[in-house]
Design an enzyme around this catalytic site. Structure first.
Site, PDB file in Angstrom:
ATOM      1  N   GLY A 112       0.675  -1.064  -0.321  1.00 58.78           N
ATOM      2  CA  GLY A 112       0.095  -0.132  -0.018  1.00 58.78           C
ATOM      3  C   GLY A 112       0.918   1.181  -0.009  1.00 58.78           C
ATOM      4  O   GLY A 112       2.127   1.157  -0.186  1.00 58.78           O
ATOM      5  N   TYR A 127     -15.285  -0.324 -14.950  1.00 54.93           N
ATOM      6  CA  TYR A 127     -14.375   0.795 -14.950  1.00 54.93           C
ATOM      7  C   TYR A 127     -14.386   1.241 -16.305  1.00 54.93           C
ATOM      8  O   TYR A 127     -14.258   0.431 -17.218  1.00 54.93           O
ATOM      9  CB  TYR A 127     -12.840   0.594 -14.376  1.00 54.93           C
ATOM     10  N   VAL A 140      -5.136  -1.319  -8.749  1.00 52.15           N
ATOM     11  CA  VAL A 140      -5.033  -2.665  -8.348  1.00 52.15           C
ATOM     12  C   VAL A 140      -5.646  -3.159  -6.944  1.00 52.15           C
ATOM     13  O   VAL A 140      -6.239  -4.432  -7.068  1.00 52.15           O
ATOM     14  CB  VAL A 140      -3.579  -3.284  -8.891  1.00 52.15           C
ATOM     15  N   ASP A 141      -5.379  -2.193  -6.296  1.00 50.20           N
ATOM     16  CA  ASP A 141      -5.938  -2.923  -4.775  1.00 50.20           C
ATOM     17  C   ASP A 141      -7.286  -2.879  -4.913  1.00 50.20           C
ATOM     18  O   ASP A 141      -7.844  -3.723  -4.062  1.00 50.20           O
ATOM     19  CB  ASP A 141      -5.037  -1.750  -3.746  1.00 50.20           C
TER      20      ASP A 141
END
Length: 283
Positions: free
Chosen positions: A11, A116, A124-125
């Site tokens: 992160g 999307y 990506v998270d």
């Protein structure tokens, strides 16, 4: 699974990891159960901290203990510099190059379609977290909330005829970022951390009678208000007998939990759960 798997969620601030032993049994998928944690070891480090990745490498080396080289699945939103540092830490841990899958957002995974506008532009998270949540709750409309440096709200809907869709979502400053911005950009407001804000939420007072608590309550109300408004909007357009499930993850989840007035379930790390689902699908 003949070799262990290492799952890594990089992160903006922390690196979270989980180790799945070779041959470990998988939890059953019922579609209604609480979300599992299908790994045997896990941890987290502040990846910018001095020596953090060296410590991580030593821990991973001990977990491998001379056994088979693990396969590694990584979600990274922290950029190429930290990616290179993690690559070096993995080489240090395992004495060579473990097979690494750097996951990217895609147009679909299984029956989950990425709605999307430009699927590869989705963080990506967020994508991997949605994959993980949908893998274990395939029949539910989901509001996936990740409370980290940013707070993200992501929506997964399920069609009556089958299949699921990542609809999109919201991004707002995370709780720590909100608190820090007030302290940095005002002359007299104090600095608070997430833990202090969480204690204010736990006090269950409607109005704050001091500046410290007013800051905490205001930032929590902004976060909780976005979550509750989105949850209600999802419920209004869906099946009243099967309300959306709100899933709360991320480092600030504990602080937000005390402020929410809608039902929710907490999970330590939905991104790791999604990486696990992707690794199992690839097996």
């Amino acid at each position: 699974m003949n070799a262990p798997r290492l799952l890594v969620d990089i992160g903006n601030t922390r690196l979270k990891w989980a180790w799945c032993e070779a041959g470990a049994p998988l939890p059953a998928s019922t579609g209604t159960t609480v979300l599992p944690t299908p790994w045997q070891h896990a941890g987290a480090v502040a990846h910018a901290a001095d020596g953090a990745l060296r410590t991580l490498a030593a821990e991973l080396r001990a977990l491998r203990a001379g056994g088979p080289m693990p396969s590694v699945w990584i979600s990274n939103v922290a950029g190429p510099v930290i990616a290179a540092a993690v690559d070096a830490a993995l080489a240090d841990a395992f004495g060579g190059c473990a097979p690494v899958q750097w996951v990217r957002s895609a147009a679909a995974h299984g029956d989950l379609v990425n709605g999307y506008r430009e699927p590869t532009q989705l963080g990506v998270d967020r994508w991997v977290g949605a994959v993980g949540a949908h893998r274990w709750l395939p029949r539910d409309t989901l509001l996936v909330v990740t409370a980290g440096t940013a707070t993200t709200l992501d929506i997964v809907t399920v069609a009556a005829e089958g299949g699921a869709r990542f609809e999109g979502g919201l991004i707002l400053p995370g709780l720590a970022l909100m608190l820090g911005t007030l302290a940095r950009n005002t002359a007299q407001l104090p600095a608070l951390d997430v833990g202090e804000a969480g204690s204010v939420a736990g006090a269950q007072r409607r109005w704050a009678d001091n500046t410290h608590d007013a800051i905490a309550a205001g930032c929590l109300a902004a976060q909780a208000g976005a979550i509750e408004r989105t949850w209600r909007a999802l419920g209004e357009r869906g099946d009243a007998a099967r309300p959306p499930r709100c899933l709360l993850s991320g480092g600030a989840r504990g602080a937000l939990a005390g402020a929410l007035a809608v039902p929710f379930e907490m999970h330590d790390n939905l991104v790791l759960l999604g990486l696990h689902a992707m690794a199992m699908a690839d097996a």
